[in-house]
Structure formats: C-alpha cells, structure tokens
Design an enzyme around this catalytic site. Structure first.
Site, PDB file in Angstrom:
ATOM      1  N   HIS A 176       0.847  -1.195   0.000  1.00 21.46           N
ATOM      2  CA  HIS A 176       0.000   0.000   0.000  1.00 21.46           C
ATOM      3  C   HIS A 176       0.885   1.250   0.000  1.00 21.46           C
ATOM      4  CE1 HIS A 176       1.066  -0.734   4.212  1.00 21.46           C
ATOM      5  NE2 HIS A 176       1.090   0.585   4.299  1.00 21.46           N
TER       6      HIS A 176
ATOM      7  N   HIS B  62       5.708   6.138  -1.516  1.00 19.28           N
ATOM      8  CA  HIS B  62       6.401   4.924  -1.955  1.00 19.28           C
ATOM      9  C   HIS B  62       5.605   3.688  -1.554  1.00 19.28           C
ATOM     10  CE1 HIS B  62       7.559   5.296   2.252  1.00 19.28           C
ATOM     11  NE2 HIS B  62       7.780   3.990   2.228  1.00 19.28           N
TER      12      HIS B  62
END
Length: 191
Positions: A48, A133
C-alpha cells in the site's frame, strides 16, 4: 474504582495497491531474490501507499480521524498513480527499505499535505520530507549489500504501470510473528 481504559489500535491511512499490478511487482521482488540477501519481502496483500502512520491510537480517535479525512477528500476526485522507479531508504550505502515510487506530478503529495494539516489539529506530528512509496522489502542484514545496490541500479527506471485511486482506507495493523495483519476500519470514497 478504576476508570474505564479505552482500547487502543495500531493504525494508518493508506491507498491500497491495484492487484492487477502485483505480477510486475513480484517480478521486481524476484530480481532482489537473486541476490541471496537477507530481505523480508512484503506480501502482495499488504502492499500500500501510506498517507499517514498514526501508531497506537485510542479507538475513540477513529471518529475524529474520519471527520478530518472526509473534510479533506471532499476536494478530491479519483486520480491516477503511475508506479515506476525503484529505490531504497535511507540511502544506497545503508539499505534498509526497498521501494517503488511514483511519477513526480502525482496528486498524492497534495492529498497527504492537506490530510497532514487536519491531523496536526488532532495532535499528530506533521510528516517531514514525505516521499510516496510502496515498500516491497526490508533488508534484514548487510549481507549482499553490493548485489542489492546493483539490483536497485538495474531497476531504477522500472515501469510498473498505472492505477486509479478511488478510495483511501483507515487500517488497523495487528503485529504477529508471521508479519502484520491489516484490516479496514473505514473506507473513504473519493468523488
């Protein structure tokens, strides 16, 4: 008589990964597996983009956090993310986290900044140097550092693909010896 203690949960706000992109990400992980280094890989169901890590919060904070999220996302429609580039934290000399990044022009930074302003009002610290990220692995020992660095350089310009973000999720994280288990507490739909 003891006061009732509120239950606490470990939680974070995140954008879930589009599962159609998983095969390409597993290919990137395979490249790192060739290095025979001590890396703990993130399972695809746990991948995620974190917008905010809250840590341990009282359950009664969930409503305040939800109100803050709803206040921000009413200004956001669904948007696309282009996942590309491979890198590491904190740097190539001390590699702890392997990640995939995003196109520069992604709206995720503005969304995160707007959310952070609201969360600061609730007493949470502002994020310093937020970098969007997707964590794909954590390096557990310096063994094979040179090979890992070479793999990062080979994969620096990797193109994973595009996904549409139409919701964000407030998640509960339960730590277990096998790794964290994530559950949705609340799901917020974008316009």
């Amino acid at each position: 008589m003891k006061a009732n203690q509120s239950e606490t949960i470990r939680s974070f706000l995140a954008i879930e990964l589009d599962q159609e992109l998983v095969p390409k990400i597993l290919d990137v992980q395979k490249e790192f597996k060739k290095t025979n280094s001590n890396i703990k890989y993130v399972p695809s169901q746990n991948m995620h983009f974190t917008l905010k890590f809250f840590g341990n919060i009282d359950l009664d904070m969930v409503e305040d956090i939800s109100a803050a999220v709803l206040n921000v996302i009413r200004n956001y429609s669904s948007f696309d993310l282009n996942i590309k580039k491979c890198g590491c934290f904190p740097n190539k000399n001390v590699i702890k986290v392997l990640w995939l990044g995003l196109d520069e022009g992604s709206p995720i930074k503005d969304l995160q900044k707007d959310l952070d302003k609201e969360f600061k009002k609730l007493g949470f610290k502002k994020e310093k140097n937020f970098i969007s990220h997707l964590t794909i692995g954590r390096v557990k020992s310096p063994k094979g550092k040179k090979e890992i660095r070479n793999a990062i350089e080979r994969l620096e310009d990797v193109e994973i693909g595009q996904m549409t973000v139409s919701k964000i999720c407030l998640k509960k994280s339960t730590l277990t010896p096998q790794g964290p288990i994530y559950e949705d507490i609340k799901v917020f739909e974008l316009n």
